[in-house]
Design an enzyme around this catalytic site. Structure first.
Site, mmCIF file in Angstrom:
data_model
loop_
_atom_site.group_PDB
_atom_site.id
_atom_site.type_symbol
_atom_site.label_atom_id
_atom_site.label_comp_id
_atom_site.label_asym_id
_atom_site.label_seq_id
_atom_site.Cartn_x
_atom_site.Cartn_y
_atom_site.Cartn_z
ATOM 1 C CB CYS A 59 -0.915 0.155 1.296
ATOM 2 S SG CYS A 59 -2.126 -1.317 1.475
ATOM 3 C CB CYS A 63 -3.438 2.539 2.282
ATOM 4 S SG CYS A 63 -4.726 1.192 1.984
ATOM 5 C CB CYS A 90 -3.764 -2.019 -1.535
ATOM 6 S SG CYS A 90 -5.162 -1.437 -0.719
ATOM 7 C CB CYS A 93 -4.216 3.064 -1.268
ATOM 8 S SG CYS A 93 -2.879 1.837 -1.052
#
Length: 221
Positions: A59, A63, A90, A93
């Site tokens: 991430c 995030c 992810c 994000c």
């Protein structure tokens, strides 16, 4: 490559020992970086990325997903490093700047279930760990896999139960607990529903088949 302070290093003035320290620092989870992660600090985006070992997802610091356990975090300088280490971006994000395809997201969910199916795996836990909403996760998983996450968990548990019944002398209760089911009666009911036999009948038939195969082999040899 810029150093931690953001200035371009002059190689003739930095000893090799300092170069090694800079390289080591770049992959460290410092207190500053940890605070950026738990505070979802967008000002640190693209200065580093963090990955979580238990979910294999990486991430941006900003995030909005639940903060990970600190001991499970790895730090990377860029998304390419995280990808090369087999972490996946992810969905929430978008650390690579691209939308994660649903098939790849379902791969993330599947990987987590495969590693934790003997635990208490709920839709809410999956959504939290794999960075999405429970409703969207269930709908997407079913569309891609042809079954719900709950059905997939049950399938894994029954497959493991069959293996334990065939290869061990564990009691039915112990096997139920081993595959993540605390109620033995429910385990027996579900096993029969999914396989057509009770666990005891399955074990007996498997032993009979194994003995028949052994005798046949001995006669042939």
């Amino acid at each position: 490559m810029a150093n931690i302070g953001g200035h371009e290093p002059k190689h003739h003035s930095i000893p090799m020992a300092d170069d090694a320290k800079i390289a080591a620092d770049e992959g460290q989870l410092t207190d500053e970086r940890w605070q950026a992660i738990i505070n979802n600090d967008a000002s640190y985006d693209f200065q580093f990325f963090y990955a979580v070992k238990t979910t294999c997802i990486f991430c941006r610091p900003s995030c909005k997903s639940r903060p990970p356990n600190k001991q499970n975090v790895r730090i990377f300088q860029n998304a390419q490093q995280a990808l090369a280490a087999n972490f996946r971006p992810c969905k929430r994000c978008k650390p690579t700047g691209q939308r994660l395809p649903d098939s790849e997201w379902v791969d993330q969910i599947t990987h987590f279930i495969d590693s934790h199916f003997s635990e208490n795996v709920t839709l809410e836990i999956l959504a939290e760990m794999c960075h999405g909403s429970p409703y969207h996760l269930r709908r997407t998983f079913k569309r891609v896999k042809g079954m719900t996450p709950g059905e997939y968990v049950q399938q894994l548990r029954m497959n493991m139960a069959k293996q334990l019944l065939a290869d061990t002398d564990k009691t039915i209760t112990d096997i139920a607990f081993a595959v993540g089911m605390s109620s033995t009666p429910y385990f027996v009911t579900l096993f029969k529903k999914m396989t057509g036999t009770t666990p005891t009948e399955y074990r007996h038939r498997h032993k009979q088949a194994s003995e028949t195969g052994r005798l046949h082999y001995e006669r042939e040899n």
